[in-house]
Scaffold this active site. Structure first.
Site, PDB file in Angstrom:
ATOM      1  N   GLY A  16     -11.071 -28.637  21.007  1.00  0.00           N
ATOM      2  CA  GLY A  16     -11.487 -29.187  19.697  1.00  0.00           C
ATOM      3  C   GLY A  16     -11.227 -28.029  18.711  1.00  0.00           C
ATOM      4  O   GLY A  16     -11.115 -26.882  18.944  1.00  0.00           O
ATOM      5  N   GLY A  18     -13.100 -26.711  15.320  1.00  0.00           N
ATOM      6  CA  GLY A  18     -14.270 -26.784  14.427  1.00  0.00           C
ATOM      7  C   GLY A  18     -13.874 -26.330  12.990  1.00  0.00           C
ATOM      8  O   GLY A  18     -12.648 -26.159  12.697  1.00  0.00           O
ATOM      9  N   TYR A  20     -14.504 -23.534  11.706  1.00  0.00           N
ATOM     10  CA  TYR A  20     -13.815 -22.208  11.207  1.00  0.00           C
ATOM     11  C   TYR A  20     -13.334 -21.427  12.477  1.00  0.00           C
ATOM     12  O   TYR A  20     -13.235 -20.403  12.631  1.00  0.00           O
ATOM     13  CB  TYR A  20     -15.001 -21.391  10.987  1.00  0.00           C
ATOM     14  CG  TYR A  20     -16.254 -21.623  11.950  1.00  0.00           C
ATOM     15  CD1 TYR A  20     -16.353 -20.444  13.087  1.00  0.00           C
ATOM     16  CD2 TYR A  20     -17.337 -22.485  11.437  1.00  0.00           C
ATOM     17  CE1 TYR A  20     -17.567 -20.708  13.822  1.00  0.00           C
ATOM     18  CE2 TYR A  20     -18.511 -22.372  12.516  1.00  0.00           C
ATOM     19  CZ  TYR A  20     -18.529 -21.781  13.529  1.00  0.00           C
ATOM     20  OH  TYR A  20     -19.686 -21.670  14.503  1.00  0.00           O
ATOM     21  N   VAL A  23     -12.403 -24.351  19.507  1.00  0.00           N
ATOM     22  CA  VAL A  23     -13.336 -24.514  20.695  1.00  0.00           C
ATOM     23  C   VAL A  23     -12.595 -24.673  21.956  1.00  0.00           C
ATOM     24  O   VAL A  23     -11.654 -25.369  22.023  1.00  0.00           O
ATOM     25  CB  VAL A  23     -14.115 -25.568  20.473  1.00  0.00           C
ATOM     26  CG1 VAL A  23     -15.424 -25.673  21.519  1.00  0.00           C
ATOM     27  CG2 VAL A  23     -14.673 -25.882  19.102  1.00  0.00           C
ATOM     28  N   LYS A  38     -16.522 -20.775  21.189  1.00  0.00           N
ATOM     29  CA  LYS A  38     -15.933 -21.097  19.745  1.00  0.00           C
ATOM     30  C   LYS A  38     -15.337 -19.581  19.358  1.00  0.00           C
ATOM     31  O   LYS A  38     -16.000 -18.919  19.336  1.00  0.00           O
ATOM     32  CB  LYS A  38     -17.080 -21.367  18.892  1.00  0.00           C
ATOM     33  CG  LYS A  38     -16.677 -22.916  18.662  1.00  0.00           C
ATOM     34  CD  LYS A  38     -17.939 -23.192  17.341  1.00  0.00           C
ATOM     35  CE  LYS A  38     -18.176 -24.542  17.192  1.00  0.00           C
ATOM     36  NZ  LYS A  38     -19.084 -25.043  16.186  1.00  0.00           N
ATOM     37  N   ASP A 131     -23.853 -32.397   7.956  1.00  0.00           N
ATOM     38  CA  ASP A 131     -22.783 -32.971   8.384  1.00  0.00           C
ATOM     39  C   ASP A 131     -23.070 -33.796   9.547  1.00  0.00           C
ATOM     40  O   ASP A 131     -22.471 -33.500  10.813  1.00  0.00           O
ATOM     41  CB  ASP A 131     -22.010 -31.808   8.946  1.00  0.00           C
ATOM     42  CG  ASP A 131     -20.414 -32.269   9.125  1.00  0.00           C
ATOM     43  OD1 ASP A 131     -19.931 -33.371   8.816  1.00  0.00           O
ATOM     44  OD2 ASP A 131     -19.542 -31.494   9.749  1.00  0.00           O
TER      45      ASP A 131
END
Lengths: 284, 187
Positions: A16, A18, A20, A23, A38, A131
């Site tokens: 994924g 993120g 910033y 991942v 991350k 979020d």
């Protein structure tokens, strides 16, 4: 890059992206345990450790709860910072895409209970998530939901404070944010939870606005001017309740509908809190 | 700090029923539960009174000088008060955990602490250059960056302690509710 000898973790696949950084799924060397790593991309050398990473790690260090994702380690390798978290296979969005059937009332209760207690734990520690959306809610193998991605979370005091208004995914953004208010409270999280709840029932997002103006029009259809909208106007609320009831009427029992309507109050002051929602008759 | 809070907590249980009646937003959560949770977190985040014992070069009179300077920094950047209290917390906890900090690095510690604090708290972050300008070339930008990472590491990334401002807000909120409820003529 994936085989840095210093690291305890062996990066496998990218799972994924993120806010910033990317991942990765990784396993601890010598074992078959999986973790999520991350990699924090440093955009701007002039600010040192990126703010989102700093806030996420320190908040997760503070909030330790069974419905919030666990942080395992922070490591620094060759000037790059990596945050190691527990690995969870699915998020709620993927789950909704894969399962086309309607969720049973029992499952709805369990999901909502998990979400509310996770977010409630953040709120009790004066942390506002900002979020909440199905993408950021992860599912453990045994079905427990965990709140993740604290990249835009921050601490707050009890009274409304001046924050940046450009937070939350558009579809889950509360009306006071859409109208450009910089003063808001934890109530914006409650609105997002309400939207997620409706999405669990409808199997599709409740309001799918294309832009901010469209999003406001979906919530308040006959809006004249954005400056003069009064969110605590009872007539607006009644009209809005009508929209929601129409959409959900035959899909959920009376208690569930009542909880949604309480979560989706236009006026942030009237929206119920996490601890109050957990007492709601829907969960009995 | 921890003992003090526990003491406060004892005296506050007396008002429990009061808080419970008034506060409509958290009906289920009593004050004592809230306090107990906060006190539990204080343990990880607070510093001890004798945090200077394992320092050779840093003397007790130097600490207030650094804090005065940090106030000036916070003032000149128009930071919130919260930011300043966070940086104080970082400095003191760092001194407790890292023995024998050199006096030549003391101001660097202060700069790095307020740099982290402002990133946690402020809406519009400044850059490292702004802070570098402030200390008039005593340390390089790389040194501030390294110090930042070192502080983060030695504090285990626990960067959100309860500051005095938090408790002040909390007590004044209870006091306000008390006055409104009990004694309308004071208002």
């Amino acid at each position: 890059m994936s085989q840095i000898p210093l690291s305890k973790y062996h990066l496998l696949t990218k799972i994924g992206q993120g806010l910033y950084g990317d991942v990765y799924k990784a396993n601890i060397l010598g074992t078959d345990q999986y973790v999520a790593v991350k990699k924090i991309r440093i955009y701007d050398v002039s600010v040192g450790v990126p703010i989102t990473a700093l806030r996420e790690t320190s908040l997760l260090q503070r909030i330790q709860h069974q419905n919030v994702v666990k942080i395992l380690e922070v490591e620094k390798i060759h000037g790059q910072i990596r945050v190691v978290m527990e690995y969870l296979k699915l998020d709620l969005q993927q789950y909704l895409n894969e399962n086309k059937d309607r969720l049973s009332v029992e499952l709805l209760k369990k999901f909502m209970h998990d979400i509310l207690s996770g977010v409630g734990a953040c709120h009790r520690l004066n942390c506002i998530h900002r979020d909440i959306q199905p993408k950021n809610i992860l599912i453990q193998d045994d079905g427990t939901l965990k709140i993740g991605d604290f990249g835009s979370a921050r601490v707050f005091q009890k009274f409304p404070q001046f924050f940046t208004s450009d937070v939350c995914d558009l579809w889950y953004r509360a009306p006071e944010l859409l109208l450009g208010s910089n003063y808001y409270t934890i109530a914006i999280d409650m609105w997002a939870i309400g939207c997620v709840f409706a999405e669990l029932i409808l199997k599709q997002p409740l309001f799918q606005g294309e832009n901010e103006i469209h999003q406001v029009k979906l919530i308040i259809p006959n809006v004249q001017s954005f400056q003069t909208v009064n969110l605590n106007d009872p007539n607006l609320q009644i009209q809005f309740n009508g929209i929601i009831t129409n959409k959900l009427q035959n899909l959920i029992n009376q208690d569930g509908l009542d909880l949604i309507l309480k979560l989706l109050k236009l006026d942030p002051e009237q929206r119920i809190s996490c601890s109050q929602s957990l007492q709601h008759s829907f969960f009995r | 700090i921890c003992e003090e809070v526990v003491k406060d907590f004892n005296s506050f249980t007396f008002n429990n029923s009061l808080e419970h009646q008034i506060s409509q937003e958290d009906e289920q959560e009593t004050l004592s539960e809230f306090m107990r949770e906060q006190v539990k977190y204080e343990e990880n985040y607070s510093y001890k009174k004798n945090y200077l014992n394992n320092q050779n070069e840093i003397q007790s009179h130097m600490v207030p000088i650094l804090f005065d300077w940090l106030i000036e920094v916070a003032h000149s950047f128009h930071f919130k008060r919260e930011t300043f209290y966070l940086s104080i917390n970082y400095v003191e906890r760092y001194l407790l955990r890292q023995p024998n900090v050199l006096i030549s690095k003391f101001q660097l510690l202060g700069v790095a602490a307020i740099f982290i604090a402002h990133k946690c708290e402020e809406i519009y972050p400044k850059t490292l250059k702004d802070f570098h300008r402030l200390i008039q070339d005593q340390y390089t930008i790389q040194e501030i960056e390294q110090m930042e990472v070192q502080i983060l590491k030695s504090l285990d990334f626990r960067m959100y302690p309860n500051t005095p401002i938090f408790w002040l807000n909390y007590y004044t909120k209870i006091w306000d509710e008390f006055i409104i409820d009990k004694d309308p003529c004071i208002m």
